[in-house]
Scaffold this motif. Structure first.
Motif: not given
Length: 281
Positions: A116-118, A228-231, A235-249
């Motif tokens: 409930x914070x981030x 962590x991003x603001x709670x 949308x931003x968290x989803x873009x970061x997820x995509x970035x992390x998946x790219x970094x793994x791939x």
């Protein structure tokens, strides 16, 4: 430092077209410090965790720093547009909610107590809970079962203090602002052990050198690092997820892990890594 919010969707779209990240359509408001030329993204990082987040002079290094830079580039920011700022475990949430930073990348465990914070993206690394002790205590402390009557140091703002009290009823928990302060407490005998995850602890031991400190190597749980991003900023968290998946791939994650091993001797647990990026909304 003067702060202002800027919507940079147009810039992200243009850059995403050039570099092929698919960020077009993403709207991110970022904090600017009044000095940078053009929009910037401000990322809260640790500056005192060798191998993860370390500031030496004006240079930032470590696994978390590499992850942060990769994510920022994926979102469309050039290196000169990335502003790193120091956070510690007790200030990272407030830094987000106040708008001082846009995201936090500092070995932040994706614990349910922060739901409930981030909002978390990730995870990007899974680590194991462990203890750091003085080399001359190896025959006395071999795990959490040996902590009754002992003093254990940890950083304020995390969950280790309350968790440790639940694991060892008679343990004394000493909470400091930073892990280096815990190292000092351990070295002078005020604390008998430091509790954290094995990546942080390995870096602290390596920084001290000469075997003065050692990780016990008897893990008692797992933690997964998230960004962590603001709670509510899904949308931003989803873009970061995509970035992390790219970094793994694309091999960048493995390269960063190898560098961390070279710097501090930390080996990731192959049964837990690489992690599966699966954010919980």
């Amino acid at each position: 430092m003067a702060h202002g919010m800027r919507n940079i969707a147009a810039m992200l779209c243009a850059v995403s077209i050039m570099i092929g990240t698919g960020a077009c359509g993403t709207s991110i408001s970022v904090v600017t410090n009044g000095q940078a030329q053009g929009p910037t993204i401000t990322i809260g990082v640790a500056t005192d965790q060798p191998g993860l987040g370390l500031l030496h002079g004006k240079d930032y290094s470590g696994f978390d720093i590499t992850v942060a830079r990769y994510v920022a580039q994926y979102l469309g920011f050039a290196d000169k547009q990335v502003v790193f700022t120091k956070v510690i475990p007790s200030t990272r949430v407030s830094a987000l909610t106040s708008g001082d930073v846009d995201m936090v990348v500092d070995s932040f465990a994706m614990d349910a107590s922060y739901d409930d914070k981030v909002t978390f993206a990730g995870p990007y690394l899974t680590v194991r809970r462990d203890l750091l002790i003085r080399g001359d205590s190896a025959d006395v402390i071999s795990g959490v079962d040996d902590l009754d009557g002992k003093t254990v140091c940890t950083a304020k703002g995390g969950t280790y203090g309350s968790d440790m009290r639940n694991l060892a009823a008679s343990v004394t928990v000493e909470e400091r602002d930073t892990y280096p302060q815990c190292v000092t407490s351990l070295m002078i005998g005020e604390a008998d052990a430091i509790v954290s995850d094995d990546a942080i602890l390995t870096g602290l031991a390596a920084d001290r050198g000469n075997g003065y400190l050692q990780v016990v190597g008897n893990p008692f749980g797992e933690e997964s690092y998230g960004i962590a991003v603001r709670h509510g900023e899904s949308e931003l968290a989803g873009q970061i997820d995509a970035a992390l998946k790219s970094m793994l791939a694309d091999g960048s994650w493995k390269s960063a892990v190898r560098t961390m091993k070279q710097e501090i001797g930390y080996t990731t647990d192959a049964s837990l890594n690489p992690p599966t990026v699966q954010r919980k909304d």
